[in-house]
Design a protein around this motif. Structure first.
Motif, PDB file in Angstrom:
ATOM      1  N   TRP A  26      19.482  50.938  17.108  1.00  0.00           N
ATOM      2  CA  TRP A  26      19.903  52.118  18.463  1.00  0.00           C
ATOM      3  C   TRP A  26      19.791  52.306  19.904  1.00  0.00           C
ATOM      4  N   LYS A  57      28.780  54.927  14.425  1.00  0.00           N
ATOM      5  CA  LYS A  57      27.722  55.752  14.003  1.00  0.00           C
ATOM      6  C   LYS A  57      26.848  56.880  15.174  1.00  0.00           C
ATOM      7  N   TYR A  58      26.325  57.289  14.606  1.00  0.00           N
ATOM      8  CA  TYR A  58      25.699  58.237  16.108  1.00  0.00           C
ATOM      9  C   TYR A  58      24.849  59.231  15.354  1.00  0.00           C
ATOM     10  N   LYS A  59      23.632  58.719  16.513  1.00  0.00           N
ATOM     11  CA  LYS A  59      21.982  59.964  16.295  1.00  0.00           C
ATOM     12  C   LYS A  59      22.305  61.006  17.225  1.00  0.00           C
ATOM     13  N   GLU A  82      22.268  62.634  11.980  1.00  0.00           N
ATOM     14  CA  GLU A  82      23.735  61.433  11.973  1.00  0.00           C
ATOM     15  C   GLU A  82      24.578  61.556  12.016  1.00  0.00           C
ATOM     16  N   THR A  84      29.335  60.347  12.353  1.00  0.00           N
ATOM     17  CA  THR A  84      29.826  58.705  11.511  1.00  0.00           C
ATOM     18  C   THR A  84      31.463  58.963  12.121  1.00  0.00           C
TER      19      THR A  84
END
Length: 307
Positions: A26, A57-59, A82, A84
């Motif tokens: 990350w 993909k993100y958080k 999370e 995408t």
């Protein structure tokens, strides 16, 4: 988009972060992330804007006590989400071309004659100069309970127009200003949509209701008369004359709140075909004090958005 259960009093932006995943690691965004009020005007909604990469993909994370509601004792728990981003081919684009003739819902002030422009003075000590006004300038008006503005415009110009993209439940999902006759919606999820427009006379980006004390009518609302079916990776461009279809026939049957009854309990007009022809250049009159708008047609100022 983030939806809160109550209006927000304060936000500690330093406690909000976004990371993206690369090779199982990350990585934090270098630029600061900010929650901003939703452009549609819903005080419970905020948006997070960033430059998203397709297929990544993100958080998204909000630390505890980062956001406080209007009741000081209530703040948020830690929140982690999370997601995408889809590929470019999973989205669509809608462009509306507004083809209506130049018009204003009310006669514009004659900006070439400064003496004809009404100006409201907030108090006896304040003065307002109108000697330097140009087209599309505005003068702020205020009194003890309300504020408003008047827009100075040339008679051959279009007023500010905002287009709202609607879900099948008649709920706005996106909005865009008409610029040079066009309103563009990018990154639209494939689905069935509808659209409405309102004449944003004071150019504040939101639909304003009427004001009885100021003898002011609500801003005019128009519906695109057909549904719009979007598929993946489609770009659709629609021409829209706001006055081509009579006002009481504009709102599509599927999103009418009070559907008309027929002998077979079916819609009187089938408007499922998005390419259905309009009503042409109609001349029609509602009421005895109708006002004239583009195409030589005649209308009243009745608000039809709940019909």
């Amino acid at each position: 988009k983030i939806h809160f259960a109550q209006p927000v009093k304060s936000i500690d932006q330093k406690k909000i972060s976004i990371e993206w995943l690369e090779d199982s690691t990350w990585i934090a965004f270098e630029d600061p992330i900010a929650l901003t009020p939703d452009t549609a005007g819903n005080i419970l909604d905020y948006t997070v804007s960033a430059k998203w990469d397709y297929g990544t993909k993100y958080k998204f994370q909000i630390d505890s006590a980062a956001i406080t509601g209007i009741y000081d004792s209530i703040s948020n728990d830690k929140f982690v989400h999370e997601f995408t981003v889809k590929s470019a081919e999973d989205y669509s684009t809608i462009i509306f071309n507004i083809t209506s003739e130049s018009y204003w819902p009310e006669k514009p002030y004659d900006w070439t004659n400064k003496d004809s422009i009404p100006v409201h003075i907030a108090d006896s000590t304040e003065t307002v100069s109108v000697t330097t006004l140009e087209p599309n300038d505005s003068i702020e008006m205020a009194d003890s309970v309300m504020t408003d503005s008047i827009v100075i415009a040339s008679a051959d110009s279009l007023p500010p127009i905002v287009i709202q993209l609607l879900s099948s439940g008649d709920t706005p999902v996106a909005s865009a200003k008409v610029i040079n006759g066009k309103a563009r919606f990018d990154f639209v999820t494939p689905d069935t949509y509808y659209a409405r427009a309102f004449i944003d006379v004071n150019d504040n980006g939101i639909w304003d209701t009427g004001n009885l004390l100021m003898w002011k009518q609500a801003e005019d609302v128009f519906y695109y008369p057909n549904k719009i079916k979007l598929k993946k990776n489609w770009d659709i461009e629609q021409s829209w004359d706001l006055f081509e279809t009579p006002l009481d026939h504009q709102k599509p049957y599927d999103i009418l709140k009070n559907k008309p009854k027929t002998s077979e309990n079916k819609p009187q007009n089938d408007e499922d075909d998005e390419d259905e022809e309009g009503f042409g250049n109609n001349n029609f009159i509602y009421g005895s004090d109708a006002n004239t708008y583009g195409n030589g047609s005649t209308y009243n100022n009745a608000r039809m958005n709940n019909r």
